[in-house]
Design an enzyme around this catalytic site. Structure first.
Site, PDB file in Angstrom:
ATOM      1  N   HIS A 107      22.609  19.342  85.284  1.00  0.00           N
ATOM      2  CA  HIS A 107      21.315  20.105  84.988  1.00  0.00           C
ATOM      3  C   HIS A 107      21.459  20.213  83.482  1.00  0.00           C
ATOM      4  O   HIS A 107      20.133  20.454  83.576  1.00  0.00           O
ATOM      5  CB  HIS A 107      22.232  21.630  85.223  1.00  0.00           C
ATOM      6  CG  HIS A 107      22.738  21.874  86.558  1.00  0.00           C
ATOM      7  ND1 HIS A 107      22.430  23.291  86.920  1.00  0.00           N
ATOM      8  CD2 HIS A 107      22.334  21.104  87.802  1.00  0.00           C
ATOM      9  CE1 HIS A 107      23.329  22.993  88.373  1.00  0.00           C
ATOM     10  NE2 HIS A 107      22.816  21.887  88.468  1.00  0.00           N
ATOM     11  N   HIS A 109      14.755  21.617  92.823  1.00  0.00           N
ATOM     12  CA  HIS A 109      16.776  20.711  92.408  1.00  0.00           C
ATOM     13  C   HIS A 109      17.194  19.610  92.503  1.00  0.00           C
ATOM     14  O   HIS A 109      17.542  19.004  91.553  1.00  0.00           O
ATOM     15  CB  HIS A 109      16.973  21.886  92.978  1.00  0.00           C
ATOM     16  CG  HIS A 109      18.898  22.430  92.378  1.00  0.00           C
ATOM     17  ND1 HIS A 109      18.250  22.643  90.867  1.00  0.00           N
ATOM     18  CD2 HIS A 109      19.804  22.020  92.061  1.00  0.00           C
ATOM     19  CE1 HIS A 109      20.073  22.632  90.589  1.00  0.00           C
ATOM     20  NE2 HIS A 109      20.818  21.282  91.286  1.00  0.00           N
ATOM     21  N   ASP A 126      18.878  17.208  89.184  1.00  0.00           N
ATOM     22  CA  ASP A 126      19.640  16.095  89.690  1.00  0.00           C
ATOM     23  C   ASP A 126      19.900  15.242  89.764  1.00  0.00           C
ATOM     24  O   ASP A 126      20.277  14.802  88.738  1.00  0.00           O
ATOM     25  CB  ASP A 126      20.943  17.052  91.372  1.00  0.00           C
ATOM     26  CG  ASP A 126      21.278  18.048  91.085  1.00  0.00           C
ATOM     27  OD1 ASP A 126      21.110  19.169  90.198  1.00  0.00           O
ATOM     28  OD2 ASP A 126      21.361  18.964  92.437  1.00  0.00           O
ATOM     29  N   HIS A 154      24.822  12.857  94.199  1.00  0.00           N
ATOM     30  CA  HIS A 154      25.433  12.340  92.583  1.00  0.00           C
ATOM     31  C   HIS A 154      26.121  11.440  92.295  1.00  0.00           C
ATOM     32  O   HIS A 154      25.586  10.028  92.634  1.00  0.00           O
ATOM     33  CB  HIS A 154      26.251  13.579  92.740  1.00  0.00           C
ATOM     34  CG  HIS A 154      25.774  14.607  92.192  1.00  0.00           C
ATOM     35  ND1 HIS A 154      24.586  14.826  91.681  1.00  0.00           N
ATOM     36  CD2 HIS A 154      26.160  16.053  92.687  1.00  0.00           C
ATOM     37  CE1 HIS A 154      24.023  16.419  91.146  1.00  0.00           C
ATOM     38  NE2 HIS A 154      24.862  17.469  91.399  1.00  0.00           N
TER      39      HIS A 154
END
Length: 294
Positions: A75, A232, A236, A259
């Site tokens: 973030h 969001h 990321d 991720h």
């Protein structure tokens, strides 16, 4: 366009997502070509930002070594990407970044307070020359050559509030602040209960995440965007691309990315020099990318 650092040191205190304890974050200027360097003040440990420093991507992007680590950096790094910061010291006194409100907007405000300083060395970006892709079942992330930095993300959750969502975003600092930076991380109540039983997510609250039960959003204020979940995911992805240490000029596309997939994508990109080249912003044929940071 020149390399950037910050004009002055700034700091903020926030709660860590997993331990639920206060974390002090301090940002300090660095000279040209120093890069982004994280520092664990409690361990006197430097952790230079690079894919080689990544040690875990299961629930967040984590950098470090056997000596120590820093979790949930994505973030913060999305704001670093958006502001075009090339050189900065990032000091924390614990093993994670403060979660703030679960988005990037607090970090944007912190960088606004610090101010931006241009240095005497030209800024270089990673210009993608060949398509690079990571696939896992029907999930994928890819980077394609482009004269603009764009992000296209699609997600699918078996949940009545989320379902299928998508967001397309053409990068620009102002666009990021308006369209992406305020999009919060999210979690499901049943998962949070399990994580907290494992002494994880102890700092998770409705003040720093979107909470969902099986049917609805639990936050009294509701969502900030109709497709806040997809936005969001772009936040990321930008943070995970910044693990390369540079802004990336490419078209990023993903379905159900994570991720881990993002980390594998940047690693695959940088593993073969035929995939990319470092180019100064001045050398780019398109001036649009330089204007993105205005």
């Amino acid at each position: 366009m020149q390399q950037r650092t910050i004009q002055k040191a700034v700091e903020v205190v926030g709660i860590g997502l997993h331990k639920g304890e206060p974390i002090r974050l301090r940002l300090e200027p660095l000279s040209a070509n120093a890069g982004i360097v994280f520092y664990r003040e409690d361990l006197a440990l430097n952790i230079p930002l690079s894919p080689d420093s990544v040690i875990d991507t299961r629930m967040a992007t984590v950098i470090g070594s056997e000596k120590g680590f820093i979790s949930t950096i994505e973030h913060f790094l999305s704001a670093v990407y958006a502001y075009g910061i090339d050189n900065m010291r990032v000091i924390v006194d614990g093993n994670e970044m403060p979660i703030m409100d679960g988005s990037s907007i607090s970090f944007c405000l912190l960088l606004d307070e610090a101010g931006i300083k241009e240095l005497d060395v030209p800024k270089k970006v990673i210009c993608v020359k060949k398509a690079v892709e990571i696939k896992e079942g029907d999930k994928f992330v890819r980077l394609l050559p482009s004269d603009k930095a764009t992000f296209d993300f699609r997600i699918k959750f078996d949940h009545p509030v989320i379902g299928v969502q998508s967001e397309s975003f053409e990068f620009g600092t102002h666009n990021f602040i308006e369209e992406i930076a305020r999009a919060r991380t999210f979690g499901f109540a049943k998962d949070i209960q399990y994580l907290q039983s494992q002494n994880l997510a102890l700092g998770a609250t409705l003040q720093n995440a979107i909470g969902l039960d099986d049917h609805k959003v639990l936050n009294p204020e509701g969502l900030r965007f109709e497709n806040e979940f997809a936005r969001h995911k772009i936040l990321d992805a930008m943070g995970d691309m910044m693990v390369s240490g540079h802004n990336i000029l490419a078209k990023y596309e993903s379905f159900a990315g994570s991720h881990n997939l993002n980390y594998r994508l940047t690693s695959k990109l940088l593993a073969d020099s035929r995939n990319y080249e470092f180019v100064t912003v001045k050398e780019l044929q398109s001036r649009a990318f330089a204007k993105s940071f205005a």
